[in-house]
Design an enzyme around this catalytic site. Structure first.
Site, PDB file in Angstrom:
ATOM      1  N   ASP A 184       1.438  39.361 -18.517  1.00 47.69           N
ATOM      2  CA  ASP A 184       0.253  38.559 -19.244  1.00 47.69           C
ATOM      3  C   ASP A 184      -1.014  38.949 -19.000  1.00 47.69           C
ATOM      4  OD1 ASP A 184      -0.015  38.499 -16.533  1.00 47.69           O
ATOM      5  OD2 ASP A 184      -0.479  36.302 -16.329  1.00 47.69           O
ATOM      6  N   GLU A 185      -1.119  40.274 -18.713  1.00 42.28           N
ATOM      7  CA  GLU A 185      -2.427  40.898 -18.851  1.00 42.28           C
ATOM      8  C   GLU A 185      -2.664  42.276 -19.530  1.00 42.28           C
ATOM      9  OE1 GLU A 185      -4.205  41.501 -14.370  1.00 42.28           O
ATOM     10  OE2 GLU A 185      -1.970  41.488 -14.422  1.00 42.28           O
TER      11      GLU A 185
ATOM     12  N   TYR B  49       3.003  31.249 -17.818  1.00 43.52           N
ATOM     13  CA  TYR B  49       4.474  30.817 -17.956  1.00 43.52           C
ATOM     14  C   TYR B  49       4.223  29.191 -18.263  1.00 43.52           C
ATOM     15  CZ  TYR B  49       6.297  34.744 -15.573  1.00 43.52           C
ATOM     16  OH  TYR B  49       6.968  36.033 -15.248  1.00 43.52           O
TER      17      TYR B  49
ATOM     18  N   ASP C  69      -6.563  38.302 -19.408  1.00 43.54           N
ATOM     19  CA  ASP C  69      -5.513  37.673 -18.419  1.00 43.54           C
ATOM     20  C   ASP C  69      -5.278  36.399 -19.134  1.00 43.54           C
ATOM     21  OD1 ASP C  69      -5.545  37.640 -14.775  1.00 43.54           O
ATOM     22  OD2 ASP C  69      -4.141  36.964 -16.247  1.00 43.54           O
TER      23      ASP C  69
END
Length: 713
Positions: free
Chosen positions: A120-121, A23, A18
């Site tokens: 984002d994972e 951002y 993660d």
DNA sequence: CTTGGACAGGTGT
DNA sequence: TACACCTGT
């Protein structure tokens, strides 16, 4: 609803990675002076300072939270640095974050099966890598353990008195008498620590990770120690973890299902679920969900890590809250045009980088009636076959909207005439592209042909020789009036494909497609808007394409097209960066995350913004090519679907069967437009007896990145 | 956490 | 399949 999957037999090693306030990190990389400062990313800042999407950990310390408005954050901590999400076409543009996510994936996908779970994972199945490590260089044989791995958190492992945490972790990692599953986990810890360092070196992003025996536990663990740390869940600590874990913290239980467990069953922690039999849970929640609940209470989750590095769909949407709600046809059409432009651009990138095409276009909208706060909000979503080319997408999206509108208003018996929707307001619009499939291998030669021939511009301009008849009158005018439902659209699509010339005409139209419109204030700072500011211009409802070309077009912001961020380019880029940084960092030994930036600064290296200009296809050539591609694959896949009587294992076989039946569905005029060698190639496909080129491409991205395959004949 | 927005993914019918 | 609805960041 969640569904239970059987747990596989052997122990797996699964990691969830993660990115930390992703951002923010992307913006800090772009503006290194922001590093280490309390920073937040906001989108739109006209209204109350914009909404915070991501908050750096420094800023969190001062009480700044996600979901605050920018103004609120400034009140809480005035020195906070607010960075705005890029805006194009009047809407938030998340592409820089998507592309940064691709960079991360390209690093993480090296050591095992990799699933891109969100922007984002990532999930990784490191079972094979861990087993290999255990067989070759088991942790117990190591004299020194990677610093980053030593900083891991081992759930349920208490630091012994007098011993520092690292020594305790090292002892756990290197225990010779450990359970086999724990030894594999220890290998996973080492692998993930190395991967996270690699991500840092190649992308400058930090991340956190969880390592466990399944996805559910890995995901839980990744969030336990942030930022820039990792947590491992030994099998023996699963029960202790779940016993005290509030149900709402569990993935899939954060919403209504979790609330129901609390309210209906009095379940507060996952451990509380153990009191209920599988039958009882199935009674209340159905067979699938019941079994799933029974399993997760015991830490069982058989969900596999899917090998998928690319998104399954692309969407572009915008909401129009409060005073921004759209009241006129023209404004809806304007925004649909903007959304379709972005979507079209992203689809073209996907095609070029990944050799995939999307087959379905879906429109979602929400609306309410201004006079009645209790009125319907849902607008039926509508979809149709996706046609490539911005103008076509815009036309289709608008037709879908009108089809939905008609249904929507029909329920109220509202007449749809005049300049607005009789008191109805559109508060959200989105278009999305789904059913993305790889293109046939043979088409690569066609791609190559068009690339060589027409791709000499990185700007989206249409070569004059392709715009032969850009007359303003468009098929989206009175003709589209009759195409108000998706069924008709489908018939039009499947039955009578347009000829190549028509594709060109269609592309020409997008230059004249934009209508007079109003309400275009992208900032939505409309508290000051007067009613008349919404009522200028009164285009006829349902007449979409006939207004004259609006001079407003020239006032629109220039389209920014950033092509440098293709995944493919990043792989090259990353290896280059990797080498550079390796040399910059050489002799420094293993660096921990915390020391990384300091070391970089000491070494004097700063990240160069490297942009790779790639030669781009023009949209014209893409549309031409896809017109062909779709007509080939359209008949093909439709037939495959109807033929698939249970057996879907051998697509190659199905495809060749499909070809046998559907040749007549391929418009021969398209083939005649192509150069001779391409014609020959296509005709070779059309002869199933020979069919030398009908080879199913692999479905993993690695296949598309393979130079020998992507450039073949 | 109620009052976000722009996505993305999944399941049920 | 198309669509509604749920869930997550």
């Amino acid at each position: 609803m969640p569904v239970a999957r059987p747990e596989s037999s052997g122990a797996r090693i699964i990691a969830h990675v993660d990115m930390d306030c992703f951002y923010v990190q992307v913006e800090q990389r772009k503006q290194p002076q922001l590093r280490g400062l309390p920073t937040a990313v906001v989108q739109y800042n006209e209204w109350k300072g914009g909404a915070l999407l991501a908050v750096s950990y420094e800023a969190r310390k001062y009480g700044v939270k996600r979901f605050m408005r920018g103004d609120e954050a400034k009140e809480v901590f005035p020195q906070i640095e607010l960075v705005q999400v890029p805006v194009s076409r009047g809407k938030a543009d998340l592409s820089t974050y998507r592309n940064a996510g691709s960079e991360v994936v390209s690093v993480l996908s090296r050591k095992g099966r990799c699933e891109r779970a969100s922007i984002d994972e990532v999930y990784l199945d490191l079972t094979n890598a861990a087993e290999a490590m255990l067989a070759e260089i088991p942790p117990e044989s190591l004299e020194a353990v990677d610093e980053e791995a030593l900083k891991s958190h081992v759930l349920g492992l208490e630091s012994k008195d007098g011993n520092d945490a690292k020594a305790t972790v090292k002892e756990w990692l290197c225990r010779g008498d450990a359970d086999h599953r724990d030894k594999l986990l220890a290998c996973g810890v080492l692998i993930v620590a190395e991967l996270r360092m690699q991500v840092l070196k190649e992308t400058e992003f930090t991340c956190s990770a969880g390592i466990a025996h399944n996805k559910m536990l890995a995901k839980l663990a990744s969030g336990m120690n942030k930022p820039a740390q990792q947590t491992v869940v030994p099998f023996s600590s699963v029960k202790g973890l779940l016993d005290s874990l509030p149900v709402k913290k569990m993935k899939q239980l954060g919403g209504k299902l979790g609330t129901s467990l609390q309210c209906e069953l009095g379940v507060n922690t996952v451990g509380d679920l153990l009191k209920f039999s599988e039958d009882k849970l199935q009674e209340g929640y159905g067979v699938n969900t019941g079994t799933w609940l029974w399993n997760i209470a015991r830490g069982i989750s058989g969900e596999e890590v899917q090998a998928r590095l690319l998104p399954k769909s692309h969407g572009s949407g915008k909401s129009f809250p409060g005073p921004c709600a759209l009241k006129t046809v023209a404004s809806v059409q304007h925004w649909l045009n903007q959304l379709c432009e972005e979507l079209s651009e992203r689809l073209c990138s996907d095609l070029e980088q990944n050799k995939r095409i999307a087959r379905t276009l879906t429109l979602h909208a929400s609306a309410f009636k201004s006079s009645d706060s209790d009125s319907f909000r849902k607008f039926p979503s509508k979809s149709c076959p996706l046609r490539y080319g911005t103008a076509k997408m815009q036309e289709d999206a608008f037709n879908l909207f009108q089809a939905g509108l008609r249904e929507y208003l029909g329920l109220y018996g509202v007449k749809t005439q005049g300049s607005d929707y009789n008191g109805w307001r559109v508060i959200a619009l989105s278009v999305s592209a789904s059913k993305i499939v790889p293109i046939l291998s043979g088409t690569c030669s066609i791609m190559k042909y068009f690339k060589e021939d027409t791709c000499n511009s990185s700007l989206k301009q249409y070569p004059n020789n392709f715009i032969q008849d850009a007359e303003p009158s468009s098929p989206s005018g009175s003709e589209s009036y009759s195409k108000l439902n998706s069924t008709e659209l489908q018939h039009e699509f499947a039955g009578e494909a347009a000829c190549v010339q028509r594709v060109m005409d269609g592309l020409g139209q997008q230059e004249v497609k934009s209508n007079t419109w109003n309400e275009q204030d992208p900032s939505c700072s409309t508290e000051k808007h007067t009613p008349q500011s919404f009522s200028r211009g009164t285009p006829q409802l349902l007449l979409s394409g006939t207004e004259s070309h609006s001079s407003l077009d020239q006032n629109m912001p220039q389209r920014e097209v950033h092509w440098e961020d293709s995944s493919m380019e990043h792989i090259k880029l990353n290896s280059k960066q990797h080498d550079q940084k390796r040399s910059a960092l050489k002799d420094k030994g293993t660096l921990s995350s915390l020391n990384f930036f300091k070391s970089r600064n000491l070494s004097g290296s700063s990240r160069e913004q490297e942009h790779v200009e790639t030669t781009q296809n023009t949209e014209t050539s893409l549309a031409l090519e896809l017109n062909l591609e779709q007509r080939l694959q359209g008949g093909l896949i439709a037939q495959t679907a109807t033929n698939s009587s249970g057996c879907s294992s051998d697509q190659v076989q199905q495809r060749s069967v499909a070809w046998d039946y559907k040749i007549e569905d391929i418009d021969p005029s398209v083939i005649d437009e192509l150069p001779k060698e391409i014609q020959d190639e296509i005709r070779a496909w059309l002869r199933p007896s020979k069919r030398p080129n009908i080879v199913k491409r692999g479905s993993t991205i690695a296949d598309y990145f393979s130079p020998s395959k992507s450039r073949l004949r």
